[in-house]
Design an enzyme around this catalytic site. Structure first.
Site, PDB file in Angstrom:
ATOM      1  N   LYS A  30       7.085  -1.064  -8.940  1.00  0.00           N
ATOM      2  CA  LYS A  30       6.806   0.379  -8.828  1.00  0.00           C
ATOM      3  C   LYS A  30       8.081   1.139  -8.450  1.00  0.00           C
ATOM      4  O   LYS A  30       8.223   2.314  -8.772  1.00  0.00           O
ATOM      5  CB  LYS A  30       5.631   0.650  -7.881  1.00  0.00           C
ATOM      6  CG  LYS A  30       5.816   0.233  -6.416  1.00  0.00           C
ATOM      7  CD  LYS A  30       6.439   1.294  -5.566  1.00  0.00           C
ATOM      8  CE  LYS A  30       6.794   0.783  -4.187  1.00  0.00           C
ATOM      9  NZ  LYS A  30       7.578   1.703  -3.392  1.00  0.00           N
ATOM     10  N   ASN A  37      13.353   5.984  -4.149  1.00  0.00           N
ATOM     11  CA  ASN A  37      13.640   5.562  -5.520  1.00  0.00           C
ATOM     12  C   ASN A  37      13.654   6.731  -6.491  1.00  0.00           C
ATOM     13  O   ASN A  37      14.516   6.847  -7.355  1.00  0.00           O
ATOM     14  CB  ASN A  37      12.628   4.494  -5.946  1.00  0.00           C
ATOM     15  CG  ASN A  37      12.895   3.198  -5.215  1.00  0.00           C
ATOM     16  OD1 ASN A  37      13.863   2.513  -5.503  1.00  0.00           O
ATOM     17  ND2 ASN A  37      12.061   2.883  -4.236  1.00  0.00           N
ATOM     18  N   ASP A  70       0.270   2.545  -4.640  1.00  0.00           N
ATOM     19  CA  ASP A  70       1.679   2.394  -4.262  1.00  0.00           C
ATOM     20  C   ASP A  70       2.599   2.969  -5.338  1.00  0.00           C
ATOM     21  O   ASP A  70       3.616   3.608  -5.051  1.00  0.00           O
ATOM     22  CB  ASP A  70       1.966   0.902  -4.031  1.00  0.00           C
ATOM     23  CG  ASP A  70       3.154   0.718  -3.100  1.00  0.00           C
ATOM     24  OD1 ASP A  70       3.691   1.712  -2.600  1.00  0.00           O
ATOM     25  OD2 ASP A  70       3.540  -0.444  -2.873  1.00  0.00           O
ATOM     26  N   VAL A  81      18.132   3.237   1.289  1.00  0.00           N
ATOM     27  CA  VAL A  81      18.324   2.286   0.205  1.00  0.00           C
ATOM     28  C   VAL A  81      17.213   2.442  -0.836  1.00  0.00           C
ATOM     29  O   VAL A  81      16.040   2.438  -0.492  1.00  0.00           O
ATOM     30  CB  VAL A  81      18.308   0.841   0.764  1.00  0.00           C
ATOM     31  CG1 VAL A  81      18.339  -0.172  -0.365  1.00  0.00           C
ATOM     32  CG2 VAL A  81      19.494   0.635   1.708  1.00  0.00           C
ATOM     33  N   GLY A 140       0.826  -1.205   0.000  1.00  0.00           N
ATOM     34  CA  GLY A 140       0.000   0.000   0.000  1.00  0.00           C
ATOM     35  C   GLY A 140       0.850   1.240   0.000  1.00  0.00           C
ATOM     36  O   GLY A 140       2.035   1.206   0.342  1.00  0.00           O
TER      37      GLY A 140
END
Ligand code: NAD
Ligand code: G3P
Length: 329
Positions: free
Chosen positions: A192, A257, A245, A280, A137
């Site tokens: 994603k 990301n 998400d 990370v 989620g």
């Protein structure tokens, strides 16, 4: 009292420990760093991540002793980045999880094996998938710390397990719902991150919202093709566990990301972008796993291929995005 072993000392482990412990669970909290455990015991705050959150040490038990933390719990919650899941869990005996339920909060694959974390756990500890679930989620740890309204989905082939864990999470600012789709949710969560990373690359190169909207639309089609090839079953990808998400990661200022991709688009090398972040970006590892898995499947995945070329073959981000431009509709 539900007894939980939280595995990981990063942002997400910190956010989940806050939610679970404030709801009354006992959380044994394993992290690698002795200094961080000492700091938590002294000050009630994690020194590195979400440092504003204060923990109630009558319910939260930080420790560097993985075996003891796991032994004392009924539930194991995995919240280390996927790249470290194997090295962390290898320290546990195979039968240690026999009577436990395992929830993966990880959005990534085990890089050396290119398998989902839940499949790795099932195989390593000989656990049936009915004792395993995932937390998914659109939910950033930073917003949990700020107690902003959030939604989580617990995926498991056992709806009972998913509902039981949802109950542990629900509070005045978190809504949690069970779902039966384990693999689909997990693959979508892995992918994603690749898409958000590519959005970041495009942004770093100067592309705007118009292009990103088309990138995300094309990404949904790419993700649908891949997830269907891996695990065909009807699923409504507009549900928040999937599309939500993707959107939060692709658009949020908090996204690890997207931030990582943005640096690559601006000309950082992979190494320097990783060094600059204290966090990370799972998408970096996921690109390689999905790219390798897709060698057998042959699914049309232009965005993943572009990200792979940039991150692992040192092709110029500008060239790859230029090529993508021609492929998008
Ligand atoms: N942060 C979020 O908002 C969020 C939300 C949902 C899911 N997740 C997922 O949670 C997982 C953990 O991410 P995070 O955001 O908490 O991480 P993070 O980037 O905040 O922290 C990195 C973590 O990795 C640990 N680490 C670094 N090297 C390690 C090693 N060699 N061995 C073991 N651990 C090591 C660090 O100690 C730290 O705990 C990821 O799969 C992520 O996708 C994160
Ligand atoms: O947005 P990111 O890249 O920080 O990833 C965090 C979570 O997966 C968001 O749900």
């Amino acid at each position: 009292m539900d007894k939980i072993a939280m595995i990981g000392g990063g942002s997400w482990a910190t956010a989940l420990t806050k939610i679970l412990s404030e709801n009354g669970a006992r959380v044994g909290w394993w992290m690698r760093s002795k200094d961080d455990v000492q700091h938590l015991l002294r000050t009630r705050h994690n020194p590195r991540y979400l440092s504003s959150v204060a923990f109630d040490l009558s319910r939260v038990f930080p420790s560097t002793d993985l075996k003891e933390t796991v032994e004392e719990a009924d539930w194991l919650v995995l919240a280390v980045p996927a790249a470290f899941v194997q090295s962390t869990l290898e320290k546990l005996d195979r039968d240690m999880l026999k009577n436990k339920r395992v929830i993966s909060a990880i959005k990534g694959m085990v890089p050396s094996k290119n398998v989902l974390v839940t499949d790795y756990v099932a195989e390593r500890f000989r656990l049936p998938h009915e004792r395993i679930g995932v937390v998914a989620g659109p939910c950033h740890a930073e917003e949990v710390a700020l107690e902003k309204q959030s939604y989580l989905t617990i995926g498991s082939p056992s709806l009972e397990l998913a509902e039981n864990f949802s109950l542990l999470l629900r509070n005045r600012f978190v809504k949690a719902y069970p779902m039966e789709d384990l693999d689909g949710i997990e693959y979508f969560a892995v992918m994603k991150n690749i898409i958000a990373l590519t959005c970041g690359i495009a942004h770093g190169l100067g592309y705007g919202d118009n292009f990103q909207a088309v990138l995300v639309s094309n990404a949904v089609q790419e993700m649908r093709r891949f997830v269907h090839a891996m695990n065909p079953q009807p699923r409504d990808l507009s549900a928040s566990a999937y599309l939500g998400d993707l959107l939060v990661t692709a658009y949020s200022q908090f996204s690890r990301n997207r931030t990582f991709g943005n640096m690559i688009g601006r000309g950082y090398s992979v190494k320097s972008a990783q060094m600059e972040m204290n966090m990370v970006a799972e998408g970096y590892y996921a690109v390689k796993s999905i790219h390798e898995l897709n060698k057998k499947l042959g699914v049309h995945m232009p965005i993943t291929s572009a990200a792979y070329h940039v991150l692992y073959e040192k092709i110029s981000p500008a060239v790859e995005i230029e090529l993508l431009k021609e492929k998008f509709r």
